[in-house]
Scaffold this active site. Sequence first.
Site, mmCIF file in Angstrom:
data_model
loop_
_atom_site.group_PDB
_atom_site.id
_atom_site.type_symbol
_atom_site.label_atom_id
_atom_site.label_comp_id
_atom_site.label_asym_id
_atom_site.label_seq_id
_atom_site.Cartn_x
_atom_site.Cartn_y
_atom_site.Cartn_z
ATOM 1 N N ASP A 37 10.966 1.727 -9.886
ATOM 2 C CA ASP A 37 10.163 1.995 -8.693
ATOM 3 C C ASP A 37 9.139 3.082 -9.015
ATOM 4 O OD1 ASP A 37 9.394 2.501 -5.889
ATOM 5 O OD2 ASP A 37 11.217 1.456 -5.353
ATOM 6 N N SER A 38 8.996 4.074 -8.165
ATOM 7 C CA SER A 38 7.981 5.109 -8.361
ATOM 8 C C SER A 38 8.408 6.123 -9.414
ATOM 9 C CB SER A 38 7.698 5.814 -7.040
ATOM 10 O OG SER A 38 7.083 4.928 -6.131
ATOM 11 N N GLU A 97 9.869 7.047 1.128
ATOM 12 C CA GLU A 97 8.947 6.853 0.006
ATOM 13 C C GLU A 97 8.006 8.050 -0.092
ATOM 14 O OE1 GLU A 97 8.580 4.515 -2.239
ATOM 15 O OE2 GLU A 97 9.494 2.667 -1.495
ATOM 16 N N TYR A 143 -5.381 -6.296 -1.702
ATOM 17 C CA TYR A 143 -4.291 -5.675 -2.448
ATOM 18 C C TYR A 143 -3.071 -5.450 -1.550
ATOM 19 C CZ TYR A 143 -8.337 -4.383 -5.334
ATOM 20 O OH TYR A 143 -9.502 -4.399 -6.070
ATOM 21 N N ASN A 175 4.321 -1.200 -9.417
ATOM 22 C CA ASN A 175 4.950 -0.307 -8.440
ATOM 23 C C ASN A 175 4.573 1.145 -8.651
ATOM 24 O OD1 ASN A 175 6.940 1.219 -6.936
ATOM 25 N ND2 ASN A 175 8.102 -0.671 -6.723
ATOM 26 N N GLY A 227 -2.456 -5.058 2.476
ATOM 27 C CA GLY A 227 -2.323 -3.652 2.146
ATOM 28 C C GLY A 227 -3.647 -2.910 2.185
#
Length: 347
Positions: free
Chosen positions: A258-259, A75, A159, A209, A137
């Site tokens: 996703d990212s 990631e 979060y 995301n 998180g």
Amino acid sequence: MTTQRPRLRSLARAFPILACLTGTAGGTLAHAAPGALAYDLRTHGPVPIPPGERDLQTVVAQPWFKVSDEGVPLEGPSFDRAGDLLFTDAGTGRVLRLTPDRRLSTIVPANALNLGGLAIHKDGRIFAAGTGGFRHGSIVSVRADGSDLRTIVPAEAGYVVNDLVFDAQGGFYFTDFRGTSTDPKGGAYYVAPDLTTVTPVLPNLALANGVALSPDGKTLWVTEFGRNLLHRVDLADATTPTPLGTTVAYHFTGPAPDSMRADADGNLYVALYGQGRVLVFNRNGIPIGQVLLPGRDEGHNLRSTSMALRPGTGDLLIVANDGSGGRGSTIFEAHAFAKALRLFSHQ
């Protein structure tokens, strides 16, 4: 739009031929009896490209660096001022560094934070988003050598932080990866340059995301993993959408946005986790191209999560893993429509 490189144009011209061989273009696998359905080469693979995206300009990325023989979840790829590519092993929370001559080292060792998304401050500190096992998180920062860990957003804030991006003032947006498609609890938030004030910008999202900013900082993009959506937010200021400024720019088909990253022309590159490809949009959210990862038609390298553009170039580095498929975790390279956007880290 910036003129494409010869390699991009030649790959695009060659792709129809390649597609017929790999199962992403037309063709028939077997003759069916009248009135019967039959797979063809466009529908037989594990992740067929949706009909509306098959005619997009398409290139196939090439393997650039093998990170691991195991399918570790890569990631957060981000380039620092030295030209090193930083990224994470989100399974263990490690932050890794890959130098231009492709020497791999560890900046932050394994930890319980499950660090994933990365963004780099112009002072060189690395900001990392941790999902905390999808329960607790946080966001932390460290020096370039991994020392002096500081908590920016604590786990107690509640979060599940997935990704983050700096604006030109030194504040940053982050996504909250909570909720489900029918119970959206996540969203996109802004942390002011003082690194203490947190303000919701786009609440009530299902597993928010990816997050990216346009070159002028006036458009915020957010992907909603749980509902397959791309959101466009026109900003009046850092935390306030304009009166008509929140729209759903695109609804994805299949798994799952996703990212993402923006380039200098404002194009947006969205990794599709579970499809082994990157879908590219122009500044208005209209699809204009895609990058496929090798092996996707046989079910390999499908877990494409994120990417980075090398500063000063149009080189696009995509991180993916093959899960239990046997091909490990790899960084792939392709060429983008335009050069990299100059990020806060390089101001």
